[in-house]
Design an enzyme around this catalytic site. Structure first.
Site, PDB file in Angstrom:
ATOM      1  N   ILE A 140       0.827  -1.216   0.000  1.00  0.00           N
ATOM      2  CA  ILE A 140       0.000   0.000   0.000  1.00  0.00           C
ATOM      3  C   ILE A 140       0.859   1.264   0.000  1.00  0.00           C
ATOM      4  CG2 ILE A 140      -1.930  -1.143   1.170  1.00  0.00           C
ATOM      5  CD1 ILE A 140      -1.154   0.578   3.659  1.00  0.00           C
ATOM      6  N   ASP A 141       2.128   1.134   0.339  1.00  0.00           N
ATOM      7  CA  ASP A 141       2.967   2.331   0.516  1.00  0.00           C
ATOM      8  C   ASP A 141       3.427   2.996  -0.784  1.00  0.00           C
ATOM      9  OD1 ASP A 141       2.786   1.899   3.169  1.00  0.00           O
ATOM     10  OD2 ASP A 141       4.760   0.980   3.403  1.00  0.00           O
ATOM     11  N   ARG A 161       6.420   3.949   6.341  1.00  0.00           N
ATOM     12  CA  ARG A 161       7.601   4.043   7.206  1.00  0.00           C
ATOM     13  C   ARG A 161       8.752   4.711   6.491  1.00  0.00           C
ATOM     14  NH1 ARG A 161       6.793  -1.290   8.981  1.00  0.00           N
ATOM     15  NH2 ARG A 161       5.369  -1.151  10.716  1.00  0.00           N
ATOM     16  N   VAL A 185      -6.845   0.149   9.109  1.00  0.00           N
ATOM     17  CA  VAL A 185      -7.980   0.501   8.253  1.00  0.00           C
ATOM     18  C   VAL A 185      -7.471   0.742   6.828  1.00  0.00           C
ATOM     19  CG1 VAL A 185      -9.529   2.452   7.775  1.00  0.00           C
ATOM     20  CG2 VAL A 185      -9.401   1.483  10.076  1.00  0.00           C
ATOM     21  N   ASN A 196     -13.832  10.657 -22.696  1.00  0.00           N
ATOM     22  CA  ASN A 196     -13.984  10.624 -24.154  1.00  0.00           C
ATOM     23  C   ASN A 196     -13.368  11.833 -24.853  1.00  0.00           C
ATOM     24  OD1 ASN A 196     -15.701  12.536 -23.203  1.00  0.00           O
ATOM     25  ND2 ASN A 196     -17.534  11.748 -24.212  1.00  0.00           N
ATOM     26  N   GLN A 207     -23.576   7.960 -11.096  1.00  0.00           N
ATOM     27  CA  GLN A 207     -22.219   7.816 -11.641  1.00  0.00           C
ATOM     28  C   GLN A 207     -21.457   9.142 -11.676  1.00  0.00           C
ATOM     29  OE1 GLN A 207     -22.409   4.953 -15.259  1.00  0.00           O
ATOM     30  NE2 GLN A 207     -24.497   5.483 -14.781  1.00  0.00           N
TER      31      GLN A 207
END
Ligand code: ADP
Length: 746
Positions: free
Chosen positions: A151-152, A196, A285, A521, A651
């Site tokens: 995730i980092d 970190r 989380v 588009n 949307q």
């Protein structure tokens, strides 16, 4: 090559499941055997049942889940040679010839070491009699491909690691929520986010959420930063800011390498400002929840490419990392990726901070510069050098999430450089009708998270004497540069003005179109502001629809927006595992529908519980959503029933996604520089901005009509059309050779 195994290792990351699914299904689709190594390297060291076949349906219905279905672990034994010897033995006994490893830099370093030692491990196993000479000969090499699951976003070899975009979603959602409670109480919050060694999440979430201060490991603040931070906070309060948020990366530190904790920042704010300050540590989380549309598709495409590399690649001596670079799946030697990643860590450890941040790349550095400007309470008193401009900004076309952060960025970044900014309300209608006003720094406070278009947007395209009125208003307000953030209606209007610049001198000013359209588009831009939000909106709803349908043998026909552009349909089909995306670019024929009905029936006969097709709103005039619904329902008979879902305007709604906010800021920031350059050029070139192959580039307005299919309202060439094939492979029913443990699903 007969047998490919996949494993997930280290910290889990959202999107790993999509990668596992793609690896397994692409392997099986090639007629090979797919294996999973359960529980990361621990499973490899343990062997036995932890390395076993995995079937087509075992990876069904997993796209929307965070974590990893094949388990992950941290394994001390694998760090030592005896552990790796055991792992090599187990891989050889299981007949594994190719290995896809999904993990962070630690896991991929482990993979690199395993690969480097492979020959000697095999020799040792042979001499110990653990494997036969035939096995040793057959496994002379091990093909290893890595995907970066982290995730980092802390590894080289990819612009984005798997999970980083989702983690940003979690953080930015949390920051949006904290902002509202902070504003109600005029409170300060210190929010600690993961990272970190890499400040990516902290930096980008601060940029996207409009936080007031950010601390990252790559750029420790100079001594005395506490006082400067407090001054900035105080100034913000004086200017009317109700919430104060400081984002702190886990690894934040000062110039001496001493950690800066969230608790310390809180103490400083309380002591020096007397502010009621709260700390929120977001913690795990950030790793949780359903993967974003981007992470699902990144993982899917990388997983498919990894199998392709193993089968066709020539990296027996050199494992590679599959990643994404500028919207394209890329392959980079693993050793180079590890080396560069470690170089940043070393630079930080050795306090070479300028080098550390520069090594993160140009867009990281630019984002850092931008965030520091955007979070100010007022523009810098010293204006930049060169000509100062009166820049007007407007939104045009349909509203797209991300228009507000774009206008906010324009107002603040331009004012900070000494320009004046005028807002034009209601697009070209406002420009014709003189609905134009000066915009102040604080007028755009809180706009980063707001969906819709505060300035107002509409599809008016000026014609005839409208141009005369526009010229008059430009002159009246002494407008020297114009930025239009919007869709094709806005582009057409800007092109119309540009073409008339010989008649109307007021139009001979630099102008920039910034692409914002959920449909994605527009020519000259691979991604428009708003499309990512819309895609996530669709994917979120389709996930819910899918859970409603599994209990009842049902097929859903979901209609999504896009007008004649199939981007949303195709990408949402890929992200949700739909069996089919009907798009106008491909057309829909009766033969297609007959074949699709047959495939659905066959699937349900073999135990399928859920069918899903996604139809672009304009895919075919005759074969409408209602028609498809009726056809499938009639033909499905007792096997399955059918429901349709037309998703509609949800949307377009909601808060812009982190990606859209970041893209908006980047494009606007570049556009200001472009306007400054063009304003002093002899021949002013007006252009649109867009990412092309990973770079933000300007395309002159004159070129756009040639690149655009006016009748269909979409670019003539669309990069994502190449992704159709992979969607088809992954969504087909299980082929005959598939081993399966669980119930079928999408
Ligand atoms: P991540 O892959 O998310 O960075 P870790 O750094 O914890 O997570 O690494 C995950 C696993 O990869 C470790 O538990 C270990 O089994 C293996 N690994 C990490 N670094 C090395 C290394 N230098 N040598 C061998 N194996 C390693």
């Amino acid at each position: 090559m007969k047998r490919i195994a996949v494993l997930t290792s280290g910290g889990d990351a959202q999107g790993m499941n999509a990668a596992v699914r793609a690896v397994v299904r692409c392997t099986l689709d090639k007629g090979l055997e797919a294996y999973a190594v359960y529980e990361g390297y621990q499973g490899m060291v343990d062997g036995g049942d932890r390395i076993r076949p995995i079937g087509w349906n075992d990876v069904g219905g997993v796209l929307q889940y965070g974590g990893t279905i094949i388990g992950s672990a941290r394994c001390q034994a694998f760090r030592e040679r005896p552990g790796r010897l055991q792992a090599a033995r187990n891989l050889i006994l299981a007949g594994i010839e190719g290995l896809v490893i999904i993990g962070g830099d630690g896991s991929l370093t482990g993979a690199h070491i395993l690969q480097g030692e492979w020959t000697s491990l095999v020799a040792e196993l042979l001499s110990a009699g653990e494997i036969s000479p035939e096995q040793a000969a057959h496994h002379r090499s091990m093909s290893i491909v890595g995907l970066v699951g982290s995730i980092d976003n802390d590894m080289f070899g990819t612009d984005m690691t798997i999970g980083a975009d989702t983690a940003l979603h979690r953080i930015v959602d949390a920051l949006d929520m904290i902002a509202s409670t902070a504003a109600s109480h005029q409170r300060s919050f210190v929010v600690e986010v993961m990272g970190r060694r890499c400040g990516y999440l902290a930096l980008m979430s601060a940029l996207a959420s409009g936080a007031d201060w950010v601390l990252i490991p790559e750029h420790p603040p100079e001594a005395g930063w506490e006082a400067r931070m407090c001054q900035a906070m105080q100034r913000g309060r004086q200017e009317g800011r109700r919430d104060s948020i400081v984002v702190v990366a886990e690894g934040a530190q000062d110039r001496e390498g001493r950690p800066i904790s969230a608790g310390y920042v809180k103490q400083v704010l309380e002591e020096q400002l007397g502010e009621d300050t709260r700390v929120t540590v977001l913690g795990h989380v950030q790793r949780g929840g359903s993967p974003s549309a981007f992470d699902r598709n990144l993982s899917t495409l990388s997983g498919a490419a990894a199998v392709e590399e193993i089968i066709t690649g020539n990296y027996h001596s050199e494992p590679c990392v599959i990643g994404i670079q500028g919207n394209k799946i890329s392959s980079t030697p693993l050793s180079a990726c590890i080396e560069k990643t470690q170089a940043v860590a070393t630079a930080i450890a050795e306090k070479r901070f300028d080098q550390a941040i520069a090594m993160r790349g140009r867009s990281f550095v630019q984002a850092f510069k931008n965030v520091r400007t955007l979070m100010k309470a007022a523009p810098s008193p010293a204006a930049g050098e060169g000509k100062r401009l009166r820049i007007a900004v407007m939104n045009a076309g349909g509203p797209a999430p991300g228009m507000n952060p774009a206008v906010r960025a324009l107002v603040r970044l331009a004012k900070d450089r000494g320009h004046q900014v005028l807002g034009i309300s209601h697009g070209f209608k406002g420009l014709i009708g003189d609905d134009i006003h000066e915009m102040g720094w604080m007028d755009v406070a809180g706009w980063s998270e707001r969906g819709g278009a505060e300035l107002g947007a509409n599809r008016t395209v000026p014609e005839g004497k409208d141009f005369y009125a526009i010229a008059q208003n430009l002159e009246k307000h002494q407008i020297e540069a114009l930025v239009m953030i919007g869709g094709w209606a806005g582009y057409a209007a800007m092109i119309g003005m540009h073409q008339r610049r010989d008649t109307f001198g007021a139009f001979d000013i630099p102008m920039v179109c910034v692409p914002a359209s959920i449909n994605n588009n527009l020519p000259g831009a691979e991604l428009c502001i708003g499309a990512d939000t819309a895609l996530n909106n669709i994917v979120g709803v389709v996930d819910k629809i899918k859970t409603s349908a599994v209990s009842s043998q049902r097929t859903f026909v979901v209609e999504v927006m896009g007008r004649y552009c199939g981007y949303l349909a195709l990408m949402s089909a890929l992200a949700t595992g739909a069996e089919r995306a009907y798009i106008h670019e491909e057309g829909v024929t009766l033969a297609d529908l007959v074949a699709d009905v047959a495939q659905l029936k066959e699937g349900f006969r073999r135990g399928k519980r859920l069918g899903l097709v996604i139809r672009n709103e304009m895919a075919n005039e005759v074969y409408s959503t209602a028609f498809m619904n009726a056809l499938f329902d009639e033909e499905g008979g007792d096997l399955f029933d059918v429901r349709q879902a037309i998703l509609g305007h949800m949307q377009q709604g909601g808060n812009p996604s982190p990606f859209d906010r970041i893209l908006a800021t980047q494009m606007v920031s570049e556009s200001i520089g472009y306007l400054e350059e063009q304003a002093i050029a002899d021949e002013k070139v007006s252009a649109c901005i867009g990412t092309i192959g990973g770079d933000l580039l300007f395309t002159p307005l004159e070129q756009l009509p040639r690149m655009y299919d006016e009748r269909r309202g979409r670019p003539k060439s669309q990069w994502w059309m190449d992704l159709r094939a992979i969607g088809k492979v992954l969504a087909q029913p299980a082929p005959g050779n598939s081993h399966s443990e669980t119930q079928p699903g999408a």
